[in-house]
Design an enzyme around this catalytic site. Structure first.
Site, PDB file in Angstrom:
ATOM      1  N   ARG A 121       0.787  -1.126  -0.039  1.00  0.00           N
ATOM      2  CA  ARG A 121      -0.084   0.204  -0.027  1.00  0.00           C
ATOM      3  C   ARG A 121       1.071   1.262  -0.040  1.00  0.00           C
ATOM      4  O   ARG A 121       2.287   1.187   0.313  1.00  0.00           O
ATOM      5  CB  ARG A 121      -0.891  -0.065   1.105  1.00  0.00           C
ATOM      6  N   LYS A 186       3.022  -7.315  12.222  1.00  0.00           N
ATOM      7  CA  LYS A 186       2.381  -7.623  10.795  1.00  0.00           C
ATOM      8  C   LYS A 186       2.591  -9.095  10.212  1.00  0.00           C
ATOM      9  O   LYS A 186       3.862  -9.105  10.126  1.00  0.00           O
ATOM     10  CB  LYS A 186       2.734  -6.487   9.926  1.00  0.00           C
ATOM     11  N   ARG A 320       2.705   3.345  16.797  1.00  0.00           N
ATOM     12  CA  ARG A 320       4.133   3.856  17.261  1.00  0.00           C
ATOM     13  C   ARG A 320       3.806   4.836  18.195  1.00  0.00           C
ATOM     14  O   ARG A 320       3.241   5.655  17.953  1.00  0.00           O
ATOM     15  CB  ARG A 320       5.333   4.249  16.262  1.00  0.00           C
TER      16      ARG A 320
HETATM   17  C1  BTN Z   1       0.497  -3.812   2.171  1.00  0.00           C
HETATM   18  O1  BTN Z   1       1.186  -2.805   2.169  1.00  0.00           O
HETATM   19  O2  BTN Z   1       0.357  -4.287   3.384  1.00  0.00           O
HETATM   20  C2  BTN Z   1      -0.306  -4.587   1.341  1.00  0.00           C
HETATM   21  C3  BTN Z   1       0.814  -5.736   0.776  1.00  0.00           C
HETATM   22  C4  BTN Z   1       0.294  -6.393  -0.442  1.00  0.00           C
HETATM   23  C5  BTN Z   1       0.923  -7.340  -0.889  1.00  0.00           C
HETATM   24  C6  BTN Z   1       0.382  -8.756  -1.921  1.00  0.00           C
HETATM   25  S1  BTN Z   1       1.597  -9.878  -2.382  1.00  0.00           S
HETATM   26  C7  BTN Z   1       0.398 -10.280  -3.757  1.00  0.00           C
HETATM   27  C8  BTN Z   1      -0.029  -8.926  -4.006  1.00  0.00           C
HETATM   28  N1  BTN Z   1       0.919  -8.657  -5.307  1.00  0.00           N
HETATM   29  C9  BTN Z   1       1.463  -7.640  -5.002  1.00  0.00           C
HETATM   30  O3  BTN Z   1       2.236  -7.035  -5.741  1.00  0.00           O
HETATM   31  N2  BTN Z   1       0.920  -6.994  -4.013  1.00  0.00           N
HETATM   32  C10 BTN Z   1       0.033  -7.957  -3.152  1.00  0.00           C
END
Ligand code: BTN
Length: 322
Positions: A121, A186, A320
């Site tokens: 994100r 996380k 945090r």
């Molecule tokens: C976050 O930032 O918490 C979201 C992470 C999401 C990662 C997943 S892995 C599968 C899919 N493909 C990607 O490029 N991103 C999501």
């Protein structure tokens, strides 16, 4: 024999966690020892921990169960079996679905062993070493358009936690809007990417990255994280977890599509890790401090500030200290 195919065959042999001599690997695969060594180097660059002992050969630091379409499909209803696409190394599973020439049907899934450009994100990178996580994206189109997807990312989070519970992983919780937390760190992240014109159907790519057994060498991850093996000590079969996730996501999205967020509100309340806790909400460059008071009927965050409840539709909670 293509470069990637050779790597796959080498990895299939090394997956048992035993020593394999470079000479024998070369003979079996029709490769020179130098080519085997080059492929091993390439595999290490993808995040695999392979070491070499003179006189014995190459060995993976720990054995590895590779993702297999057959193993995932056999755990799912027949209609879903042709909807699953298992890739080896790709840029991003979200991007893979976005690049498809033909619009997939609802529930179509792409899984990969590694991502070279995994997205998180807010423009962050999702570190995606080989064979150590679930990297999965599902496609779903909502005929009701943008207003039909309020709260969607919360529903994905709830489905991920349900899949974990099904596999006896206890204690996973959610941080608004959709980070999965386990033991205060996380465990999984969710990226919802949306395309659609106003007044038309809304096409969504729902990406899930779930840490299973990340390499213990330094990874460039900018927040406290955990993985399932470290946190629970359980042996996790990624094929079973992938199938369980697909099943739970499909069930949740089928309900959400017709009934919206309402059936999920009480489930969110049970999994809301930061309920009643003081947090900092980052919205762009601005910070808002308050106490989490759950969500409203659209999935927006409720924060108590100076004795009043305020509603926030976007932003990122930071736990945090201020
Ligand atoms: C976050 O930032 O918490 C979201 C992470 C999401 C990662 C997943 S892995 C599968 C899919 N493909 C990607 O490029 N991103 C999501």
């Amino acid at each position: 024999m293509s470069f990637n195919f050779s790597r796959t065959l080498i990895l299939q042999r090394l997956a048992d966690g035993q020593f394999h001599s470079g000479e024998v690997l070369g003979q079996e695969l029709g490769l020179s020892r130098a080519a085997v060594s080059k492929h091993i180097k390439g595999l290490c660059e993808l995040g695999l921990d392979i070491f070499r002992v003179t006189g014995k050969g190459y060995r993976l630091a720990k054995s590895l169960t590779l993702l297999e379409h057959r193993k995932i499909a056999q755990l799912l209803p027949q209609v879903m079996q042709s909807q699953i696409n298992v890739q080896n190394v790709i840029d991003s599973t979200n991007q893979f679905i976005r690049d498809m020439n033909v619009k997939p049907s609802n529930g179509y899934v792409c899984l990969a062993e590694a991502q070279t450009a995994g997205r998180g994100r807010r423009g962050r990178t999702w570190v995606s070493p080989y064979g150590s996580s679930i990297y999965m994206s599902m496609f779903w189109s909502f005929a009701g358009g943008y207003q039909a997807i309020n709260g969607l990312s919360l529903v994905i989070g709830i489905a991920v936690v349900k899949a974990l519970q099904t596999l006896s992983v206890k204690g996973a919780m959610l941080k608004w809007p959709n980070d999965v937390y386990l033991q205060d760190k996380k465990l999984a992240g969710i990226l919802v990417e949306v395309e659609g014109q106003m007044g038309a159907a809304c096409d969504c790519i729902l990406g899930v990255g779930l840490n299973i057994d990340l390499p213990k060498k330094a990874l460039n991850i900018d927040q406290p994280w955990t993985d399932l093996v470290q946190a629970t000590g359980l042996t996790i079969d990624r094929n079973v977890l992938a199938a369980t996730l697909i099943d739970e996501l499909t069930k949740a999205l089928t309900i959400f599509e017709t009934q919206g967020l309402r059936p999920f509100i009480s489930q969110w309340a049970e999994l809301d890790y930061f309920y009643d806790k003081p947090v900092k909400l980052m919205i762009g460059n601005q910070c808002v401090y308050g106490k989490v008071k759950g969500i409203d009927n659209d999935g927006a965050l409720l924060l108590e500030k100076d004795g009043k409840i305020e509603t926030f539709h976007g932003g990122e909670i930071s736990v945090r200290p201020a």
